[in-house]
Design a protein around this motif. Structure first.
Motif, mmCIF file in Angstrom:
data_model
loop_
_atom_site.group_PDB
_atom_site.id
_atom_site.type_symbol
_atom_site.label_atom_id
_atom_site.label_comp_id
_atom_site.label_asym_id
_atom_site.label_seq_id
_atom_site.Cartn_x
_atom_site.Cartn_y
_atom_site.Cartn_z
ATOM 1 N N ALA A 65 28.096 59.367 7.201
ATOM 2 C CA ALA A 65 29.202 59.878 8.009
ATOM 3 C C ALA A 65 28.964 59.494 9.463
ATOM 4 C CB ALA A 65 29.302 61.394 7.867
ATOM 5 N N THR A 66 29.994 58.971 10.102
ATOM 6 C CA THR A 66 29.872 58.537 11.489
ATOM 7 C C THR A 66 31.227 58.611 12.178
ATOM 8 O OG1 THR A 66 29.256 56.696 12.936
ATOM 9 C CG2 THR A 66 30.168 56.106 10.796
ATOM 10 N N ALA A 67 31.212 58.845 13.481
ATOM 11 C CA ALA A 67 32.456 58.827 14.254
ATOM 12 C C ALA A 67 32.797 57.401 14.682
ATOM 13 C CB ALA A 67 32.321 59.732 15.472
ATOM 14 N N GLY A 68 31.839 56.471 14.570
ATOM 15 C CA GLY A 68 32.051 55.082 14.981
ATOM 16 C C GLY A 68 31.489 54.103 13.980
ATOM 17 N N ALA A 69 32.251 53.793 12.944
ATOM 18 C CA ALA A 69 31.784 52.909 11.876
ATOM 19 C C ALA A 69 31.507 51.500 12.393
ATOM 20 C CB ALA A 69 32.800 52.872 10.737
ATOM 21 N N ASP A 70 32.338 51.005 13.308
ATOM 22 C CA ASP A 70 32.159 49.636 13.820
ATOM 23 C C ASP A 70 30.830 49.496 14.565
ATOM 24 O OD1 ASP A 70 34.588 48.415 12.901
ATOM 25 O OD2 ASP A 70 35.644 49.623 14.381
#
Length: 197
Positions: A65-70
């Motif tokens: 889980a992440t707020a910034g996949a890129d």
């Protein structure tokens, strides 16, 4: 030696025997091969019989889980040589999935697009990190039956997953705090993988 002196000497030996307890010799139980079984070794747990089709066939992916996949995908590429793969949007556009390959391992970077999504709530409560481990199974319904029979709580599913898969989640409280996803690939994809393997 006088009888009195022999009595004193015998009493001294008796006292020293009480002061130093006898050491027990522990013998290792030999296995059939003749070697001793190491301390703490456990017996192998055999799988339940008669459950063909209700077994894990491999690791599908590990979800982060992440707020910034890129940004995470770029860091994994720079640090570990990861290859960026396909993207997909699920749950009516509320969840973005970005797949990254690290050799034989696939990471699924999950980025919520809505503050109401369960992954957004996960991030707010726990922060970024491991979300779930996905295991590949050939027959999702049979595996869910087996899980329920074993007392493992099923959260949801079967429901549609990424790349045409069907998935279901098992409750972490049944599995020492680990959220597990069971993933069934479409039959066509399974046949292609069998031909390659």
């Amino acid at each position: 030696m006088s009888a009195a002196r022999r009595g004193v000497r015998a009493a001294g030996k008796a006292r020293s025997a009480k002061a130093e307890p006898r050491r027990r010799r522990v013998r290792a139980t030999p296995k059939a091969s003749g070697r001793a079984k190491p301390a703490g070794a456990s017996r192998r747990i055999e799988p339940a019989r008669g459950n063909a089709g209700a077994a894990v066939t491999g690791l599908s992916h590990i979800a982060i889980a992440t707020a910034g996949a890129d940004a995470l995908a770029q860091a994994l590429a720079a640090a570990l040589g990861a290859e960026r793969g396909a993207e997909e949007v699920l749950d009516g556009g509320a969840l973005r999935l970005l797949f990254v390959r690290l050799g034989p391992v696939t990471l699924e970077l999950i980025e919520p697009r809505s503050p109401d999504h369960t992954v957004a709530r996960f991030l707010a409560k726990r922060g970024p990190g491991l979300h779930h481990v996905s295991l590949e199974v050939p027959d999702l319904e049979r595996m869910l039956e087996r899980c329920r029979a074993a007392g493992v709580e099923v959260i949801d599913g079967p429901r549609p997953g990424a790349h045409g898969t069907r998935v279901a989640f098992l409750h972490p409280k049944s599995l020492s705090g680990v959220l597990l996803e069971l993933c069934e690939r479409p039959r066509r994809a399974r046949r292609q993988a069998a031909r390659r393997g």
